[in-house]
Motif scaffolding. Structure first.
Motif, PDB file in Angstrom:
ATOM      1  N   ILE B  43      40.873  48.264  32.143  1.00 35.20           N
ATOM      2  CA  ILE B  43      41.447  47.552  32.747  1.00 35.20           C
ATOM      3  C   ILE B  43      41.241  45.973  33.192  1.00 35.20           C
ATOM      4  N   VAL B  44      42.367  44.870  34.022  1.00 33.86           N
ATOM      5  CA  VAL B  44      41.247  43.983  33.869  1.00 33.86           C
ATOM      6  C   VAL B  44      40.964  43.407  34.570  1.00 33.86           C
ATOM      7  N   ALA B  45      41.317  43.892  35.646  1.00 37.41           N
ATOM      8  CA  ALA B  45      40.432  43.752  36.877  1.00 37.41           C
ATOM      9  C   ALA B  45      39.228  44.279  37.185  1.00 37.41           C
ATOM     10  N   VAL B  46      38.890  45.080  36.544  1.00 38.61           N
ATOM     11  CA  VAL B  46      37.436  45.793  37.012  1.00 38.61           C
ATOM     12  C   VAL B  46      36.911  45.182  35.099  1.00 38.61           C
ATOM     13  N   PHE B  47      35.859  44.699  35.867  1.00 41.14           N
ATOM     14  CA  PHE B  47      34.486  44.153  34.979  1.00 41.14           C
ATOM     15  C   PHE B  47      33.319  45.307  34.654  1.00 41.14           C
ATOM     16  N   SER B  48      32.792  45.368  33.417  1.00 38.64           N
ATOM     17  CA  SER B  48      32.287  46.157  33.694  1.00 38.64           C
ATOM     18  C   SER B  48      31.397  46.481  32.370  1.00 38.64           C
ATOM     19  N   GLY B  49      31.074  45.092  31.992  1.00 39.56           N
ATOM     20  CA  GLY B  49      29.984  44.354  30.739  1.00 39.56           C
ATOM     21  C   GLY B  49      30.758  43.681  30.107  1.00 39.56           C
ATOM     22  N   VAL B  50      29.643  42.987  29.320  1.00 41.34           N
ATOM     23  CA  VAL B  50      29.978  42.120  27.983  1.00 41.34           C
ATOM     24  C   VAL B  50      30.265  42.582  26.833  1.00 41.34           C
TER      25      VAL B  50
ATOM     26  N   LEU C 175      41.822  39.754  41.971  1.00 33.12           N
ATOM     27  CA  LEU C 175      40.236  39.457  41.992  1.00 33.12           C
ATOM     28  C   LEU C 175      40.247  38.933  43.619  1.00 33.12           C
ATOM     29  N   LEU C 176      41.218  38.758  43.593  1.00 30.87           N
ATOM     30  CA  LEU C 176      41.193  38.028  45.369  1.00 30.87           C
ATOM     31  C   LEU C 176      41.053  39.120  46.711  1.00 30.87           C
ATOM     32  N   ASN C 177      42.308  39.926  46.062  1.00 37.04           N
ATOM     33  CA  ASN C 177      42.354  41.770  46.525  1.00 37.04           C
ATOM     34  C   ASN C 177      40.936  42.303  46.326  1.00 37.04           C
ATOM     35  N   ASN C 178      40.249  42.635  45.554  1.00 35.31           N
ATOM     36  CA  ASN C 178      39.051  43.041  44.844  1.00 35.31           C
ATOM     37  C   ASN C 178      38.046  43.045  45.813  1.00 35.31           C
ATOM     38  N   ILE C 179      38.136  41.268  45.970  1.00 35.49           N
ATOM     39  CA  ILE C 179      36.900  40.672  46.607  1.00 35.49           C
ATOM     40  C   ILE C 179      36.951  40.752  48.074  1.00 35.49           C
ATOM     41  N   LEU C 180      38.136  40.414  48.489  1.00 28.57           N
ATOM     42  CA  LEU C 180      38.355  40.627  50.273  1.00 28.57           C
ATOM     43  C   LEU C 180      38.339  42.814  50.545  1.00 28.57           C
TER      44      LEU C 180
END
Lengths: 366, 271, 330
Positions: B43-50, C175-180
């Motif tokens: 998923i684009v929005a969740v960062f889970s490692g390189v 990103l913005l909504n996730n942070i908020l």
């Protein structure tokens, strides 16, 4: 050495050059004719805008004449582009190719002429030696000083061994000391190569010291052609007299004339016999040109042609300039070498006599 | 010198901060884009490692290959063509005595810069549609190349002309004086000295062609997908970080060419 | 010289040596032929660029001018019969039942919206761009180069990718909504994407470098001795800014505003991606008309109306900058 064909190196016949057209047209050269002999160091001298550079550019082929013809060793070249004339130019800005080395710059003309590589290299070496630039052969142009660039520009223009070398104020960018060195250098190069040099300058001193002959130009016309001595000692008109060195002008009246000889009277009343070229009628005025160093200061009342009062004294080291207000009106400058003599005791306001040898008074045309 | 005294009269209150804010605004989104291109998560929005898996995925993606090939063919052809045309035109319009028609030439060359891209796009679309319908002409990918040529020429022209204008005119005079025919003078003197301007112009032409979306989108026929078009297609599907990876590649190539162009300009100033 | 001399007939080949009149005409002929050659080569050299732009750049523009005065074909394209239908339907719609023309502000509204967006974007860019450009211009030369590079990179970077980057941040799951949400400031994502705000934000982000670079170019040439003179004459910092610096950099401000306003007015990519097709601007309105089954003449008319707006802006630009020359500072 150039083989002498006996023909003049360059001949300009009735050359006129006009820039622009209609009412805005500017006449840069007005019916100019001049003959430059082979192996001559010929100088075109005049103030900026007098047409000297235009004449040079016409000989080089950068401009085409509006009228008239230009002959190079007897052959008409006025219609030929620059790359078809065996004439090379040393540019005021040098115009060295920044992307090439010194050696490549010097060899450029030979390469364009299609000479073989071995011949080219030999000639480049010869030229480097001639201008004493051998250690610099692989440098780029921007790594050179002004004087060195000047030498490369000379070598580049001389390398194809042109019939005539044109120099467009080549020394104007150099400082005084370097300029003096290069003046001697240029004379040497001309002597060693035997190539005809046509040199353009506005610096009268440069012209006097270097040239075999000088053409003084003003407003698109040649006023006088002669050796340095002729031009300095016998200027034909007011402009030449004024432009070359310092000159005093004194008006005199024509008293009588027989043929081209006559008698004139100075403002002080003293009469002189002179050759009178110009057609000045009896009773008319002529102008005399007198060089400041040809006037002697004497005690008032002594045998002299003019008299006046010291108005101002300026000390110059080797000599002193006296500005004298003449009793008969006007003023003159007198230059006296700083040796023991009468001038040592003079101060501002003193009355003096001016003694002038008759042959030092040059009658001008206008 | 003035800093030593502690007061810079030229500074204005808060400008320093605004300048920094500007840089952050400009670069932060790009940074995020790049960071998420090496995200291991689906998923684009969740960062889970390189991970470089999305680059690998793009590397083996047939569609990406086709798009990249098309883009390169178009950009390289448009760059070569526009740089040659712009160089010739710059030589004709610079440092010669003003000639009749010179202003018209300037205007024509700069015209593509003044027309909004969307208008150029629909106009070119109409043109090729008409050409295809009435005369049966369709150059395929050539249509896109021709459309790109038009707006690449002014971009290539600008730095070449600037370089020519700053060049010493007497150099060509000197070449002519040294027996170089006009062609030889151009070849041995003008062209080598013009090279920085030409490469700078070529770099700009490449960037604008490589990045173009609007005109390409309207002119392109089926199967003529370029990289920007491919990204657009990906946006409309469920997104994976592969889109970040491909975007980052595009960005990297653009920046590379900007740096080349900038570096040439700097060297020119220095030397 | 006289005309008779000029008209002197060429002597035969046996003519002995050049006489003044023959050399005169020879020189003039050479001069004329050199001129001719130069003229021909100038046009030949310009020809490839001119022909390319004329055929593939100008001719298409002429075609859409023609298209705008034609009738729409039912499945895209045009019917070759003259009509001003396209321009009429820009403002009026035909009532389906009464066939009466009813004023319909739909398109006009989109134009107005685009205009407001473009003006807003320009102002935003100016407010942030001017201090930045001024700050850059007052850096030491070495630092300046770095700043210019840093602004140049986004200037030339891919617009689509940059818009995409904004989209990633402001999406509902971005990103913005996730942070908020992570910071527990909100518990439901705020919808930013596909709003007018998103479009203006995107336009601002896209065109900010277009404002900074021309402003910088103008401020870099500013004579800062004038600023010092201002302080010397007891002006405060804000007064120096508004009375000296801003008036002197007016040409740069105008150029920057134009460079933002024109592309913002005709923006296509930004509303396409950040407006999601619901919040339209002129750019995507025009593009839409050229889709299959749409109204090409209407699209052409819309494009020409946009073009006229751009020409008006350019006209004011030319007038403003030529005025500068008249009472120039140098």
């Amino acid at each position: 050495m150039v083989e002498l064909t006996g023909l003049p190196a360059v001949e300009a016949k009735n050359v006129t050059k006009t820039f622009g057209a209609g009412p805005d047209a500017v006449v840069a050269l007005d019916n100019v004719s001049v003959t430059i002999q082979q192996n001559e160091f010929f100088t075109l001298l005049g103030p900026s805008g007098c047409g000297k550079t235009t004449l040079l550019r016409l000989i080089a082929g950068f401009e085409l004449p509006t009228a008239g013809s230009i002959l190079l060793e007897g052959q008409e070249v006025a219609h030929l582009p620059p790359f078809k004339r065996m004439v090379n130019t040393v540019f005021q800005s040098y115009a060295l190719f920044p992307h090439l080395t010194v050696a490549e710059n010097i060899g450029f003309g030979l390469k364009m002429l299609g000479r073989r590589r071995a011949d080219r290299d030999a000639q480049i070496e010869k030229m480097l030696k001639l201008v004493k630039m051998e250690p610099m052969r692989n440098r780029k142009v921007h790594q050179l000083s002004g004087g060195q660039q000047q030498r490369v520009a000379l070598a580049r223009a001389l390398a194809p061994h042109p019939k005539v070398l044109l120099l467009d104020e080549p020394l104007s960018a150099l400082d005084l000391k370097l300029r003096k060195e290069m003046q001697i250098e240029l004379k040497r190069l001309q002597h060693e190569t035997g190539i005809t040099f046509i040199f353009v300058t506005h610096d009268q001193e440069e012209a006097l010291t270097m040239s075999d002959r000088i053409a003084v130009m003003s407003h698109g016309k040649i006023l006088q052609i002669g050796t340095a001595n002729e031009i300095y000692e016998h200027p034909v008109d007011r402009f030449v007299a004024d432009f070359i060195g310092e000159t005093n002008f004194i008006e005199a009246e024509v008293m009588q004339r027989i043929g081209n000889r006559g008698q004139i009277r100075l403002p002080s009343g003293i009469a002189l016999a002179r050759e009178l070229d110009p057609i000045a009628p009896v009773g008319g005025k002529v102008t005399l040109a007198i060089r400041p160093e040809r006037i002697d200061l004497v005690k008032p009342g002594a045998d002299c042609q003019l008299a006046g009062k010291v108005e101002n004294i300026v000390y110059f080291g080797t000599d002193t300039h006296f500005h004298i207000d003449l009793d008969t009106g006007g003023d003159v400058t007198v230059r006296v070498q700083n040796r023991r003599g009468f001038q040592e005791v003079l101060k501002q306001g003193d009355a003096v006599g001016l003694r002038i040898a008759p042959e030092a008074m040059q009658v001008l045309k206008d | 010198m003035r800093a030593a005294k502690g007061v810079d009269l030229r500074s204005q209150f808060g400008f320093h901060t605004i300048a920094i804010v500007c840089l952050v605004v400009l670069y932060f989104p790009l940074l995020i884009l790049i960071v998420f291109s090496i995200n291991a998560n689906d998923i684009v929005a969740v960062f889970s490692g390189v991970s470089t898996r999305w680059y690998e995925k793009a590397f083996y993606n047939e569609e990406f290959h086709n798009a990249a090939r098309n883009t390169l063919i178009i950009a390289v052809s448009a760059t070569i063509g526009s740089t040659i045309f712009a160089t010739l035109a710059a030589v004709a319009t610079t440092r010669v005595a003003p000639w009749r028609g010179q202003n018209a030439v300037y205007m024509v060359i700069n015209l593509p810069l003044m027309v909004p891209e969307i208008i150029t796009a629909v106009a070119t679309l109409s043109f090729f549609a008409l050409l295809g319908r009435t005369l049966g002409f369709n150059f395929g990918i050539g249509n896109i190349i021709l459309a790109h040529l038009v707006f690449c020429i002014p971009f290539a022209y600008m730095p070449i002309r600037a370089r020519l204008e700053s060049m010493d005119l007497t150099l060509e005079g000197a070449a002519a004086d040294l027996y170089a025919t006009p062609f030889k003078a151009f070849w041995h003197v003008t062209l080598p000295l013009l090279m920085p301007g030409i490469s700078s112009g070529a770099a700009l032409a490449f960037i604008v062609s490589f990045d173009d979306f609007t005109i390409t989108q309207l002119v392109a026929g089926p199967g003529q997908t370029t990289l920007p078009l491919y990204i657009w297609a990906m946006i409309r599907r469920p997104m994976t970080p592969e889109i970040n990876a491909i975007s980052t590649i595009l960005l990297g190539i653009s920046i590379l060419f900007i740096l080349i162009s900038f570096w040439i300009a700097q060297r020119r100033k220095a030397g | 010289m006289t005309t008779t001399e000029l008209a002197a007939p060429d002597p035969g080949p046996a003519a002995p040596g050049p006489t003044p009149s023959t050399t005169l005409s020879a020189a003039q002929a050479a001069s004329a032929s050199r001129e001719d050659k130069a003229r021909i080569s100038r046009w030949l050299l310009s020809a490839p660029a001119l022909v390319t732009i004329t055929i593939f750049g100008i001719l298409p523009l002429i075609i859409i001018v023609i298209y705008s005065f034609l009738k729409a074909a039912p499945y895209g394209g045009v019917v070759w019969s003259p009509s001003i239908e396209a321009y009429v339907s820009f403002l009026f719609q035909q009532d389906i039942f009464t066939e009466e023309l009813v004023f319909s502000p739909d398109f006009l509204q989109i134009y107005l919206r685009s205009f407001i967006f473009a003006v807003g974007t320009t102002l935003l860019c100016l407010v942030l761009g001017f201090p930045t450009a001024y700050f850059m211009a007052t850096r030491p030369p070495r630092q300046r180069n770095w700043w210019v590079l840093l602004i140049t990179i986004p200037f030339w970077s891919n617009l689509l990718v940059r818009t995409l980057a904004i989209m990633f941040i402001i999406r509902d799951e971005g990103l913005l909504n996730n942070i908020l949400i992570g910071l527990k400031i909100i518990d439901q994502p705020i919808t930013i994407l596909y709003t007018d705000f998103a479009i203006v934000l995107g336009l601002f982000y896209s065109f900010l470098p277009f404002m900074v670079l021309p402003l910088y170019a103008s401020l870099e040439k500013l004579d800062f001795r004038l600023v010092e003179a201002g302080y010397d004459l007891y002006a405060s910092r804000p007064k120096v800014l508004f009375r000296i610096i801003i008036p002197l950099s007016k040409p740069g401000i105008i150029a920057g505003c134009l460079l933002v306003f024109i592309p913002a007015l005709g923006a296509y990519v930004t509303p396409l991606i950040l407006g999601g097709g619901r919040h339209m601007m002129i750019g995507d309105l025009i593009a839409q008309q050229f889709g299959s089954g749409r109204n090409w003449p209407l699209g052409a008319a819309q494009a020409l109306i946009l073009m006229s707006a751009v020409l008006v802006a350019l006209f004011f630009y030319v007038r403003a900058t030529t005025g500068k020359v008249k009472h120039g500072q140098g």
